[in-house]
Design an enzyme around this catalytic site. Sequence first.
Site, PDB file in Angstrom:
ATOM      1  CB  SER A   1     -31.264 114.801 -39.327  1.00 13.48           C
ATOM      2  OG  SER A   1     -31.205 113.475 -38.853  1.00 13.48           O
TER       3      SER A   1
ATOM      4  CE1 TYR B   1     -25.652 114.336 -39.664  1.00 14.11           C
ATOM      5  CE2 TYR B   1     -27.373 113.456 -38.239  1.00 14.11           C
ATOM      6  CZ  TYR B   1     -26.920 113.800 -39.503  1.00 14.11           C
ATOM      7  OH  TYR B   1     -27.725 113.615 -40.604  1.00 14.11           O
TER       8      TYR B   1
HETATM    9  N1  LIG Z   1     -28.990 109.290 -45.078  1.00  9.27           N
HETATM   10  C1  LIG Z   1     -29.597 109.480 -43.927  1.00  9.27           C
HETATM   11  O1  LIG Z   1     -29.937 108.534 -43.198  1.00  9.27           O
HETATM   12  C2  LIG Z   1     -29.916 110.888 -43.485  1.00  9.27           C
HETATM   13  C3  LIG Z   1     -30.821 111.060 -42.440  1.00  9.27           C
HETATM   14  C4  LIG Z   1     -31.126 112.347 -42.011  1.00  9.27           C
HETATM   15  C5  LIG Z   1     -30.550 113.431 -42.629  1.00  9.27           C
HETATM   16  N2  LIG Z   1     -29.669 113.258 -43.637  1.00  9.27           N
HETATM   17  C6  LIG Z   1     -29.069 114.435 -44.235  1.00  9.27           C
HETATM   18  O2  LIG Z   1     -29.255 114.419 -45.621  1.00  9.27           O
HETATM   19  C7  LIG Z   1     -28.255 115.202 -46.244  1.00  9.27           C
HETATM   20  C8  LIG Z   1     -27.685 114.435 -47.431  1.00  9.27           C
HETATM   21  O3  LIG Z   1     -27.033 113.293 -46.938  1.00  9.27           O
HETATM   22  P1  LIG Z   1     -26.985 111.893 -47.703  1.00  9.27           P
HETATM   23  O4  LIG Z   1     -27.515 110.881 -46.794  1.00  9.27           O
HETATM   24  O5  LIG Z   1     -27.557 112.022 -49.071  1.00  9.27           O
HETATM   25  O6  LIG Z   1     -25.388 111.686 -47.745  1.00  9.27           O
HETATM   26  P2  LIG Z   1     -24.326 111.553 -48.923  1.00  9.27           P
HETATM   27  O7  LIG Z   1     -23.034 111.355 -48.222  1.00  9.27           O
HETATM   28  O8  LIG Z   1     -24.772 110.559 -49.931  1.00  9.27           O
HETATM   29  O9  LIG Z   1     -24.352 112.994 -49.627  1.00  9.27           O
HETATM   30  C9  LIG Z   1     -23.798 114.138 -49.051  1.00  9.27           C
HETATM   31  C10 LIG Z   1     -23.166 114.992 -50.143  1.00  9.27           C
HETATM   32  O10 LIG Z   1     -22.670 116.194 -49.534  1.00  9.27           O
HETATM   33  C11 LIG Z   1     -21.401 116.486 -50.107  1.00  9.27           C
HETATM   34  N3  LIG Z   1     -20.628 117.328 -49.190  1.00  9.27           N
HETATM   35  C12 LIG Z   1     -19.961 116.945 -48.065  1.00  9.27           C
HETATM   36  N4  LIG Z   1     -19.326 117.990 -47.523  1.00  9.27           N
HETATM   37  C13 LIG Z   1     -19.597 119.059 -48.315  1.00  9.27           C
HETATM   38  C14 LIG Z   1     -19.222 120.425 -48.282  1.00  9.27           C
HETATM   39  N5  LIG Z   1     -18.410 120.910 -47.325  1.00  9.27           N
HETATM   40  N6  LIG Z   1     -19.697 121.243 -49.245  1.00  9.27           N
HETATM   41  C15 LIG Z   1     -20.493 120.768 -50.233  1.00  9.27           C
HETATM   42  N7  LIG Z   1     -20.865 119.488 -50.337  1.00  9.27           N
HETATM   43  C16 LIG Z   1     -20.415 118.646 -49.383  1.00  9.27           C
HETATM   44  C17 LIG Z   1     -20.762 115.130 -50.352  1.00  9.27           C
HETATM   45  O11 LIG Z   1     -19.720 115.230 -51.337  1.00  9.27           O
HETATM   46  C18 LIG Z   1     -21.958 114.314 -50.819  1.00  9.27           C
HETATM   47  O12 LIG Z   1     -22.102 114.337 -52.231  1.00  9.27           O
HETATM   48  C19 LIG Z   1     -27.236 115.547 -45.150  1.00  9.27           C
HETATM   49  O13 LIG Z   1     -27.451 116.859 -44.686  1.00  9.27           O
HETATM   50  C20 LIG Z   1     -27.562 114.546 -44.068  1.00  9.27           C
HETATM   51  O14 LIG Z   1     -27.185 114.992 -42.783  1.00  9.27           O
HETATM   52  C21 LIG Z   1     -29.337 112.015 -44.078  1.00  9.27           C
END
Ligand SMILES: NC(=O)c1ccc[n+]([C@@H]2O[C@H](COP(=O)([O-])OP(=O)(O)OC[C@H]3O[C@@H](n4cnc5c(N)ncnc54)[C@H](O)[C@@H]3O)[C@@H](O)[C@H]2O)c1
Length: 251
Positions: A143, A156
């Site tokens: 991130s 985080y």
């Molecule tokens: N959306 C943003 O702004 C953003 C920014 C930077 C980084 N990220 C990172 O991107 C990645 C994906 O996030 P997203 O934004 O698509 O969120 P999201 O909530 O849409 O997807 C996350 C997925 O991870 C699954 N999950 C949660 N805990 C879990 C576990 N213990 N084991 C297996 N699966 C699990 C959830 O069921 C969900 O389907 C994450 O690592 C997040 O930190 C997101």
Amino acid sequence: MDLKDKVVVITGAGSGIGAATAKLFAAHKARVTVSDIDVDKANETVKDIEDAGGKATAAQTDVTQFKEVAALIAQTVDTFGQLDVMVNNAGIGGKHQLKTAVHDHDDWHQVIAVNQTGVFYCMQLALRQMTQQGHGAIVNVASLAGLKASGNNLSYSASKFAVVGMTKSAALEYGRKNIRINAVCPGFTQSALLNQLLASSDTMEKNLLRMIPMGRFGEAHEIAEAICWLASDHSRFITGQTLTLDGGTSL
Ligand SMILES: NC(=O)c1ccc[n+]([C@@H]2O[C@H](COP(=O)([O-])OP(=O)(O)OC[C@H]3O[C@@H](n4cnc5c(N)ncnc54)[C@H](O)[C@@H]3O)[C@@H](O)[C@H]2O)c1
């Protein structure tokens, strides 16, 4: 991008960035294991892939459980014969708006378990398979919060700085084994996780958009493009790097 027939595992692929990434790999004719703690969501992603003519299989995996991650890799190797690409994407946002002095301990342990220990388990088990077969690519989803300070969410921040550190350190170890390890660092990207943050205050959306020079949030498929590229042979001399996709926020 040449991803045809590559065997790919993606964690947290039931929604957001993970689901978009699974669909893009499949569109490039890769064979994808769509893994998520929520198997119904994983099955939805698989259905979308199959409806579009792609190949995928679902797996229920909690990345905080070493045995479940081991079963995920074993299932993939049994089904497809190898593991070419591991995308460690599963992550949670934790509780927002808590300063360090009052940060909730349960939240701390949960976020570190999923975002940091989960990536460690997934890298460790993927590397055992990749070392054996003599090649592989790992892409970790870190991130912007793993590169820059971000207040009011220490768990985080700690977990994502750790993902960047693990990416670089492991890349150093496995360069000569024909295994590359890189990370993407998304900025604010539309997903369930971002929606959680936006819901934390009435002014959050306006405040965040003000921080982004391009004036909009990222879209999951834009992050997916970078993940696929880092997993492909087009980036074959790149390892231990972070690729920031944030519409200029880090500037
Ligand atoms: N959306 C943003 O702004 C953003 C920014 C930077 C980084 N990220 C990172 O991107 C990645 C994906 O996030 P997203 O934004 O698509 O969120 P999201 O909530 O849409 O997807 C996350 C997925 O991870 C699954 N999950 C949660 N805990 C879990 C576990 N213990 N084991 C297996 N699966 C699990 C959830 O069921 C969900 O389907 C994450 O690592 C997040 O930190 C997101």
